[in-house]
Design an enzyme around this catalytic site. Structure first.
Site, mmCIF file in Angstrom:
data_model
loop_
_atom_site.group_PDB
_atom_site.id
_atom_site.type_symbol
_atom_site.label_atom_id
_atom_site.label_comp_id
_atom_site.label_asym_id
_atom_site.label_seq_id
_atom_site.Cartn_x
_atom_site.Cartn_y
_atom_site.Cartn_z
ATOM 1 N N ASP A 26 -3.496 7.888 14.453
ATOM 2 C CA ASP A 26 -2.873 7.554 13.473
ATOM 3 C C ASP A 26 -3.229 8.473 12.553
ATOM 4 O O ASP A 26 -4.246 8.831 12.141
ATOM 5 C CB ASP A 26 -3.204 6.283 12.888
ATOM 6 C CG ASP A 26 -2.143 5.248 11.996
ATOM 7 O OD1 ASP A 26 -1.866 6.010 11.207
ATOM 8 O OD2 ASP A 26 -1.869 4.218 12.425
ATOM 9 N N CYS A 63 10.957 -0.991 9.833
ATOM 10 C CA CYS A 63 10.563 -2.127 9.423
ATOM 11 C C CYS A 63 10.193 -1.984 7.761
ATOM 12 O O CYS A 63 10.206 -3.079 6.836
ATOM 13 C CB CYS A 63 9.269 -2.584 9.573
ATOM 14 S SG CYS A 63 9.215 -3.317 11.486
#
Ligand SMILES: [Zn+2]
Lengths: 403, 94
Positions: A184, A310
């Site tokens: 990440d 999202c």
């Protein structure tokens, strides 16, 4: 007054009621597959010094309560041993009383076995602290001490420490998965906290890999966290994923999902896929060359204007908790080699109707990737393939973090 | 009439419904009926040639029609049809 019976006489009487077997005969029967069940009834510290390969360790004191979990068939052949053949004689009598019909006690016990030169080994075991921490796993026959040791040796890679990666990181840490890798490249944003439960208010602004590492070590300091503070590219993907046993995919973008799919086929690593949008999510397992891959299912990604993220469409905060936990369940099953993973099946969850639907999936004979041999697969620039100029289309960096 | 389960991203275009009824004996006729009534969803489902887009899957009774007879797959009155475009949303950019 009851008559006093000496221990020696009592043992002699018990031995009249059971069958004994020599090490020679036991070794011959154990060499056959499937052989008899072999039960070691010594105490743990004795077992740790060495045991007969294939033995199930059930200390004498737990025999009555645990035997039926390990030997289901009361007519199955069973060999019991202890150190010298005394405790196993009593144990054999107990099993006969429980209805086991084909039980023998190893004459001379483990000492006699060793003296006669038969094979034995020193078990790898959990240490006392681990035994206590993972006791609820050890109690499940499908996991047991062996399974727990396997989890401790396992390596799982999380693609993303976000909504789906959060429950995965926490439960994998709790389960004692020895190495958790995290890819990440983002930092914790306050808008993440609605669902990314691995992060906290005091870690807003911190790189997500660092924040997740703190959470993982807060649960289980024995877990090794490997931080990949990078974005996956066609150049680095194989280096990053090689060596992991299972990949848990929780990214928010098509380029990464397609790239990861192709690379996992080359590296032969199963990918537990999860995706979420608003109130709905789906989970499946892409097991290289055994079931369909992502591109069997979706040969091409949608154009960006038809695929809101999202960050644009929103997501119910608890949804990734359900979907990410289902993914983690599949990951743990794959590591242990138990159960039926979601290979060739897609489980869809609708939080509003509270329904699960299972869709069948098949390998596509004309799949652009998995119909080829692994060494023929070339990684392509999916950002162009996905018609995405860079990573985000008309999204600010702030928005891009969110999913 | 068959019931078609709409994916979240197409619900607005069909008036917010999660499920819509459609008539037709094949998947193609069902989709023609739907796109006729809700033209906005056409580009999501079908390409210019009228084939199913490669990023959309249609399931009839939980089976992928692409592995059967595609848009010619027959649909019974009690069939449940699920339309599923690829969803990327997950957790975090990586
Ligand atoms: Zn494929």
């Amino acid at each position: 007054m009851k008559p006093v019976v000496s221990a020696r006489d009592h043992l002699a009487a018990v031995k009249q009621q059971i069958r004994e077997e020599t090490a020679h005969d036991a070794a011959q029967r154990l060499a056959a597959k499937p052989g008899p069940a072999l039960i070691d009834v010594r105490e743990r510290d004795e077992f740790e010094q060495g045991f007969i390969p294939g033995a199930i360790h059930i200390p004498r004191g737990n025999l009555e309560t645990r035997i039926e979990r390990n030997v289901l068939d009361h007519d199955a052949p069973v060999i019991i041993y202890c150190a010298t053949g005394t405790r196993s004689a009593y144990a054999a009598k107990t099993l006969a009383e429980l209805g086991y019909t084909d039980v023998v006690s190893l004459a001379g016990g483990f000492s006699g076995w060793k003296e006669n030169g038969y094979e034995w080994k020193v078990p790898r075991t959990l240490d006392a602290q681990q035994f206590e921490r993972y006791s609820r796993h050890v109690l499940i026959p499908e996991v047991g001490e062996e399974g727990q040791l396997r989890l401790l040796d396992s390596r799982v890679l999380l693609i993303g420490a976000g909504g789906l990666g959060s429950p995965a990181a926490l439960y994998l840490a709790a389960a004692g998965v020895g190495t958790i890798g995290i890819i990440d490249a983002d930092v914790v944003d306050v808008s993440n906290l609605q669902r990314q439960i691995v992060h906290t208010v005091d870690r807003v602004g911190m790189p997500k890999v660092d924040s997740a590492e703190i959470a993982i070590h807060g649960i289980n300091p024995d877990v090794t966290v490997v931080k990949h503070d990078v974005r996956l590219t066609s150049e680095n993907v194989l280096d990053v994923i090689t060596g992991y046993d299972v990949i848990v995919d929780g990214t928010d973008n098509f380029p990464t999902r397609y790239l990861l799919n192709d690379a996992s086929l080359v590296a032969g690593i199963p990918v537990v896929h999860g995706s979420i949008y608003q109130f709905e999510g789906s989970v499946t397992v892409y097991k290289p060359y055994e079931g369909p891959c992502y591109r069997c299912q979706y040969p091409e990604p949608p154009p960006p204007e038809l695929a809101p993220s999202c960050a644009e469409g929103g997501v119910l905060g608890v949804l990734p908790g359900v979907v990410g936990t289902l993914q983690t369940t599949e990951a743990v099953k794959l590591l242990l080699g138990i159960g039926e993973p979601l290979v060739g099946r897609q489980l869809r969850y609708d939080a509003l109707s509270m329904e699960f639907v299972e869709l069948k999936m098949h390998r596509a004979a004309d799949c652009p990737v998995c119909s080829k041999d692994p060494d023929e697969i070339e990684f392509i620039d999916y950002e162009q393939f996905c018609a995405l100029p860079g990573r985000a289309v008309a999204r600010t960096p702030q928005e891009a973090i969110a999913s | 009439m068959s019931t078609v389960r709409m994916p979240p991203i197409l619900r607005q275009a069909v008036g917010g419904a999660r499920e819509v009824d459609a008539s037709g004996g094949t998947v193609r006729e069902i989709l023609d009926d739907l796109t006729g009534r809700f033209p906005a969803i056409r580009s999501h489902l079908l390409d210019d040639g009228g084939d199913l887009n490669r990023f959309v899957n249609v399931y009839v009774n939980n089976e992928d029609v692409r592995l059967g007879r595609g848009l010619d797959t027959t649909v019974g009155p009690d069939s449940t049809i699920i339309v599923l475009p690829a969803m990327a949303g997950g957790g975090s950019p990586a």
